[in-house]
Write a protein that holds these residues in place. Structure first.
Motif, short mmCIF file in Angstrom:
data_model
loop_
_atom_site.label_atom_id
_atom_site.label_comp_id
_atom_site.label_asym_id
_atom_site.label_seq_id
_atom_site.Cartn_x
_atom_site.Cartn_y
_atom_site.Cartn_z
N GLN A 102 5.51 9.88 3.05
CA GLN A 102 5.42 7.87 3.03
C GLN A 102 6.75 7.72 3.73
O GLN A 102 6.71 6.92 4.30
CB GLN A 102 5.69 8.12 1.56
CG GLN A 102 5.49 6.45 1.21
CD GLN A 102 6.75 6.37 -0.01
OE1 GLN A 102 7.57 7.30 -0.07
NE2 GLN A 102 7.01 4.83 -1.04
N ARG A 145 0.84 -1.17 0.10
CA ARG A 145 -0.34 0.24 -0.26
C ARG A 145 1.24 1.39 0.01
O ARG A 145 0.81 1.95 -0.76
CB ARG A 145 -1.04 -0.04 1.19
CG ARG A 145 -2.29 -0.83 0.73
CD ARG A 145 -2.30 -1.10 2.40
NE ARG A 145 -3.97 -2.12 2.43
CZ ARG A 145 -4.47 -2.43 3.65
NH1 ARG A 145 -4.48 -1.69 4.65
NH2 ARG A 145 -6.00 -3.32 3.26
N ILE A 146 1.63 1.06 1.01
CA ILE A 146 2.45 2.34 0.67
C ILE A 146 3.83 2.51 -0.45
O ILE A 146 4.21 3.64 -1.14
CB ILE A 146 4.07 2.13 1.63
CG1 ILE A 146 3.45 2.45 3.27
CG2 ILE A 146 5.78 3.23 1.89
CD1 ILE A 146 4.21 1.98 4.44
N LEU A 180 1.18 4.35 -2.69
CA LEU A 180 1.16 5.89 -2.27
C LEU A 180 2.51 6.37 -3.16
O LEU A 180 2.02 7.32 -3.21
CB LEU A 180 1.20 5.84 -0.67
CG LEU A 180 1.17 6.90 -0.44
CD1 LEU A 180 -0.15 7.71 -1.15
CD2 LEU A 180 1.51 7.38 0.86
N GLU A 181 3.61 5.51 -3.37
CA GLU A 181 4.25 6.19 -3.99
C GLU A 181 4.47 6.60 -5.70
O GLU A 181 4.69 7.35 -6.27
CB GLU A 181 6.38 5.49 -3.83
CG GLU A 181 6.98 5.93 -4.70
CD GLU A 181 8.39 4.88 -3.94
OE1 GLU A 181 9.34 4.81 -4.33
OE2 GLU A 181 7.97 4.06 -2.97
#
Length: 637
Positions: free
Chosen positions: A122, A88-89, A92-93
């Motif tokens: 982040q 998920r991170i 986001l990136e």
């Protein structure tokens, strides 16, 4: 079981995570450096003061999210499965990278600064997962090597990302647009690699996430309360970030104003520092014999201080333009000219060695935090560390600004940092003398012996209580075993050995338990058995020498029944171990012809430490354990 840390790079439990975090650090620094070059070089119409303002604002916007979001990130990392959170991170990136591309294409500085804030957010989200996932993927004896690889990968990614981002923007007319494509491509690659990270279960799935950032921050910092060793390890890590920020922030002006160099000299010094940390981080595993050897922390602190002082002493007599004139140059020195100039190899060596000893300092501290923190609180502990790291970085910037404003030269700033490093190190080691104790033991065993360790990784349990039994050859036995076993061990030892001058301090710091015979001091003996049972009840490892005294002739004496009394009260697994080839060493039994201790046969003598399969506590007896230890030792007395 990997024979060395590099074999982890070929295993799925580590390699995808390693590449994911390295790509993230690389992408952050491609964007940050591209933005800084854009502000300082390509934006037309800014005064020098405005450029400095925007560059400092950029740094502040990247740090701010660590104060705002680290606490929530730590709670989130505890509550949810970590591999899914990593993916998920990384998604986001990708979104942030698309915004970065839009900012570059529109030449919108406010949008790009907003993107930098999002990248900081982040990174704040990823930080607690980055270090908390390692103990779930690695065994305790692999933590030092794994952390060494992570630190190596991080600092090399920072270095290469910084150079690549600067090259893209400064080297091409439309470089910022190339940079926008690069950050999108790197983010996409990072997400694809992250899909291969194996599952890492939530450690506190019932944890309620506090949505109040301020209250969550104080609660997260509160997890350090009552964990003295962990708290001081966290403070030690934060101090490293303070020292590193103080040094790194001065390198650009140092290279130009003091050394008379150009941008390539700045890059060279940054590269030397980063490569030094990478090399030091990788060396930690071999120097620590695959345990969490916190004795390397004082070594790192000493090296950082000494080479920091020498960096001050190595300043050239002439500076800046005077150096250029002396070299017969109208323009600043490039990196080749800098290295060719008289005395500049000393500066280069100092910068590299500060980095190398920094690796010795930081890797064991991260491994110690991971090893000693409660598993269900580790992500929040890392989050607390990140909050303190950010605070220490800001404090370093404020100190540097104050010193420069007060008229200090850049070399004098280095000197202040080195002196402060020595003061803080002494303070930390006075609070947690275990650091200094392990350093002295590490030096002594390294000087006296070449140690071959077999079976310890396989047979000493990673968690829970256990009893270690071993033959008793010399005064150093407990220290040798403590260095070989990845977990802390509470050794039971004869009270007269426990009270030996100098070594008594080491034994006390290590939590050793003194014991006496029933005829000598029955109260002390009963107190020892109570402390042994309490340690096992707390899930610790207790080490005993069932012979009851040092061997008089190198042979193993019959095991006494005290071990059976311990197991009758608490039948924990028993790990038999044997010391081999140690008889006749300087620290073995006294010889009436030579005084209290034997003269060593030779320094750096090869000895062995061997562990066998655990024996269930309910089945163990003194005779059975004696037989197992005799078998492990064989004829190598």
């Amino acid at each position: 079981m990997p024979r060395n840390q590099f074999e982890l790079l070929g295993q799925r439990r580590f390699a995808p995570f390693f590449l994911t975090q390295a790509l993230g650090a690389f992408n952050d620094n491609v964007f940050k450096q591209a933005l800084i070059i854009l502000i300082t070089v390509k934006v037309v119409g800014f005064t020098d003061a405005e450029r400095s303002l925007w560059a400092n604002l950029a740094s502040a916007l990247f740090i701010l999210p660590f104060f705002l979001f680290s606490a929530s990130a730590g709670q989130w990392a505890e509550k949810y499965e970590k591999a899914r959170s990593i993916r998920r991170i990384k998604l986001l990136e990708i979104g942030i990278a698309l915004l970065a591309a839009l900012g570059f294409w529109l030449d919108s500085l406010p949008l790009l600064l907003g993107v930098l804030f999002l990248l900081g957010a982040q990174s704040a989200l990823f930080g607690p997962i980055k270090y908390a996932i390692l103990p779930q993927a690695l065994k305790p004896e692999e933590l030092t090597g794994g952390n060494g690889l992570v630190e190596m990968g991080t600092f090399l990614a920072i270095l290469v990302g910084t150079l690549f981002g600067g090259w893209l923007v400064a080297g091409f007319e439309q470089g910022e647009r190339y940079a926008s494509l690069a950050v999108i491509a790197i983010a996409l690659l990072g997400y694809l690699v992250a899909r291969a990270v194996p599952p890492a279960p939530a450690t506190a799935p019932d944890l309620a996430i506090d949505r109040n950032p301020l209250r969550a921050t104080f609660a997260t910092l509160g997890v350090l309360k009552g964990q003295r060793v962990v708290l001081n390890a966290v403070l030690g890590v934060s101090w490293f970030f303070f020292f590193g920020a103080l040094v790194l922030a001065q390198l650009p002006n140092y290279a130009i104003k003091v050394l008379g160099g150009d941008a390539s000299v700045i890059s060279l010094l940054l590269a030397l520092f980063s490569i030094g940390i990478a090399v030091g981080s990788l060396l930690c595993e071999s120097l620590s014999r695959r345990t969490v050897e916190i004795g390397l922390v004082p070594l790192g602190a000493i090296g950082m201080t000494l080479f920091g002082i020498d960096l001050y002493l190595a300043q050239p007599a002439a500076t800046g333009t005077a150096l250029q004139a002396a070299a017969g140059l109208a323009a600043p020195l490039d990196w080749r000219g800098f290295l060719a100039a008289e005395g500049q190899w000393r500066v280069a060596l100092d910068v590299a060695m500060i980095g190398l000893f920094g690796g010795f300092y930081i890797v064991p501290l991260f491994a110690l935090i991971q090893q000693r923190s409660p598993r269900e609180q580790l992500s929040r502990t890392i989050a607390a560390n990140n909050i303190l790291n950010a605070a220490f970085i800001v404090a370093a910037a404020l100190l540097a600004i104050g010193l420069i404003a007060a008229g200090f030269s850049i070399p004098q700033v280095f000197l202040v940092g080195a002196v402060l490093n020595a003061v803080v190190a002494v303070y930390i080691f006075s609070l947690v003398p275990e650091f200094l104790m392990r350093f002295l033991v590490w030096l002594l065993t390294l000087a006296m012996y070449r140690i071959e360790i077999r079976g310890v990784e396989e047979h000493v349990p990673d968690e829970g209580p256990a009893l270690v039994v071993c033959n008793h050859v010399g005064y150093m036995d407990a220290l040798l075993l403590a260095g070989a076993i990845p977990r802390p061990v509470r050794f039971v030892m004869y009270y007269k050995i426990y009270r030996l001058p100098v070594l008594n301090w080491v034994f006390r710091v290590a939590g050793a338990i003194p014991i006496a015979g029933s005829k000598e001091d029955p109260a002390l003996m009963e107190a020892a058995f109570r402390r042994i049972d309490a340690a096992l009840a707390a899930g610790e490892i207790v080490g005993i020498f069932p012979e009851g005294s040092l061997t008089k002739d190198g042979e193993i004496a019959p095991f006494r029944p005290g071990v059976e009394k311990i197991l009758a009260a608490r039948p924990v697994p028993v790990v038999p171990m044997a010391l081999r080839n140690l008889w006749g060493s300087m620290f073995s039994r006294r010889d009436s012809r030579l005084g209290r201790m034997r003269l060593p046969r030779r320094f750096r003598a090869p000895i062995g430490i061997v562990a066998g399969e655990p024996v269930p506590g309910a089945e163990a007896s003194a005779a059975l354990l004696e037989a197992r230890v005799r078998e492990l030792r064989g004829d190598a007395a």
